[in-house]
Design a protein around this motif. Structure first.
Motif, PDB file in Angstrom:
ATOM      1  N   HIS A 111       0.798  -1.226   0.000  1.00  0.00           N
ATOM      2  CA  HIS A 111       0.000   0.000   0.000  1.00  0.00           C
ATOM      3  C   HIS A 111       0.839   1.288   0.000  1.00  0.00           C
ATOM      4  CE1 HIS A 111      -3.543   2.417   0.617  1.00  0.00           C
ATOM      5  NE2 HIS A 111      -3.101   2.899   1.764  1.00  0.00           N
ATOM      6  N   HIS A 115       1.032   4.552  -2.646  1.00  0.00           N
ATOM      7  CA  HIS A 115       0.906   5.985  -2.339  1.00  0.00           C
ATOM      8  C   HIS A 115       2.038   6.770  -3.001  1.00  0.00           C
ATOM      9  CE1 HIS A 115      -2.572   6.691   0.093  1.00  0.00           C
ATOM     10  NE2 HIS A 115      -2.268   5.753   0.972  1.00  0.00           N
ATOM     11  N   SER A 138       0.180   8.984   6.196  1.00  0.00           N
ATOM     12  CA  SER A 138      -1.199   8.519   6.034  1.00  0.00           C
ATOM     13  C   SER A 138      -1.820   8.329   7.406  1.00  0.00           C
ATOM     14  CB  SER A 138      -1.199   7.218   5.243  1.00  0.00           C
ATOM     15  OG  SER A 138      -0.657   6.193   6.039  1.00  0.00           O
ATOM     16  N   ASP A 306      -6.706   7.060  -0.597  1.00  0.00           N
ATOM     17  CA  ASP A 306      -6.638   5.717  -1.173  1.00  0.00           C
ATOM     18  C   ASP A 306      -7.414   5.624  -2.489  1.00  0.00           C
ATOM     19  OD1 ASP A 306      -5.170   5.109   1.026  1.00  0.00           O
ATOM     20  OD2 ASP A 306      -6.791   4.098   2.114  1.00  0.00           O
TER      21      ASP A 306
HETATM   22 ZN    ZN Z   1      -3.519   4.916   2.276  1.00  0.00          ZN
END
Ligand code: ZN
Ligand code: KG4
Length: 341
Positions: A111, A115, A138, A306
């Protein structure tokens, strides 16, 4: 090469089709923010059930919006970790099923890498130059990454406790501002004065600490109201005026940004070969932070949070770096892959 990216790590069900890692052909995000605003935070079980309802229509819409059929899709990329377990399972199981059904290569993507790669989307003319430092901020992470090239990550700084986004969310809760805290603090701070002095944590090197800042706001609010430190934090909002809320939001935001910028400057001193700085993750949407770092790369504000497009972008650069597809039959979200993998 057209990649379908799927993201369900927290409270957004998202899918997108991206061409050659940079051109967004579609980008569908269904947010559960309305559900969780009522509760003041994400409830993992509810998030997973909402993903289950939304995921297939979201994937379908991503294909329709991109004017693609399954024949046009070269690979499927899915967020593999980190995130909420139940939420990740919906995305990974959907992606592996679709990969098997349509005979597509499947890529399990980290993840935070995704980003970072939001900075390459629609940025063909001015893309970041290596080596670079990436500030990933985040709801769950606060890290500085050194990237000598595509798909090469070294964690050079990380939070010892809370993430900066989490700190925005917790401070917003103390001030009685709605979830998610980042956007509501940013909005409220506009009408406030940065009059409260809040401490900077004394953490060595490029590491961060944000739990002390949250407690410092709590103590400052109690002091301002003349209430003891035993006064329940959930009740403080009932005693604060609108102006006091705005002043605390402004003072907190200023301090949080100063801490991030300070560490980034230290990072640039430590790595003098760095040619660009990229900022990524939900907190990178923050307008005041963007103003404080005019030379850094930021994703388009809509791509800070996201989304599936960043997953597809990260996957493209993984493929270009020689990463092999994940066996869909063995895709298991444990053990968690690290960003250095
Ligand atoms: Zn995120
Ligand atoms: O990257 P993200 O969407 O989800 C995670 O991977 O965690 O980040 C969500 C975080 C939340 O803590 C939210 O409050 C924060 O990003 N955020 C912001 C802003 N917009 C979202 N923080 C500060 N300013 C904003 N404008």
């Amino acid at each position: 090469m057209k990649i379908l990216g799927i993201e369900t790590s927290c409270d957004e069900t998202a899918a997108a089709v991206v061409e050659d890692g940079v051109r967004i052909l579609s980008n569908v995000v269904v947010s559960q923010i309305d559900i969780f605003a009522e509760y003041g935070g994400v409830i993992p079980e509810v998030a997973a059930r909402s993903h289950l309802e939304a995921i297939l229509p979201v994937v379908d819409k991503a294909l329709v919006d991109a004017s693609c059929s399954w024949d046009d899709i070269d690979a499927i990329a899915v967020t593999h970790a980190p995130g909420l377990l139940g939420s990740l399972l919906i995305g990974t199981l959907t992606a592996r099923t679709l990969a098997i059904l349509h005979d597509k290569p499947l890529y399990a993507v980290h993840h935070l890498k995704s980003h970072v790669y939001a900075n390459w989307l629609n940025a063909e003319e001015t893309e970041p130059v290596f080596p670079l430092l990436a500030l990933v901020i985040s709801g769950g992470h606060t890290q500085i990454l050194y990237m000598p090239g595509h798909n090469q990550f070294e964690i050079v700084g990380t939070t010892r406790d809370d993430a900066v986004g989490e700190c925005f969310d917790k401070v917003a809760k103390i001030l009685g501002l709605p979830y998610p805290g980042g956007p509501s603090i940013s909005k409220t701070a506009k009408g406030g004065s940065e009059k409260y002095n809040l401490p900077h944590p004394k953490v060595k090197g490029l590491d961060f600490s944000f739990s002390g800042l949250k407690t410092a706001v709590l103590r400052a609010v109690q002091k301002e109201l003349g209430l003891p430190i035993t006064h329940p934090s959930h009740d403080l909002k009932n005693h604060l005026s609108q102006q006091q809320v705005a002043d605390f939001a402004a003072s907190f935001q200023k301090t949080a940004i100063e801490i991030l910028v300070e560490k980034l400057k230290m990072g640039l001193e430590k790595y003098p070969d760095v040619k660009s700085v990229v900022v990524a993750g939900g907190v990178s949407a923050n307008k005041a932070l963007r103003e404080a770092l005019p030379d850094a790369y930021f994703p388009a504000p809509a791509l800070s949070g996201d989304n599936g497009a960043m997953v597809a972008a990260a996957c493209y650069f993984e493929i270009k770096s020689g990463v092999e597809p994940t066996d869909p039959y063995s895709l298991n979200i444990y053990p968690r892959i690290s960003i250095e993998d």
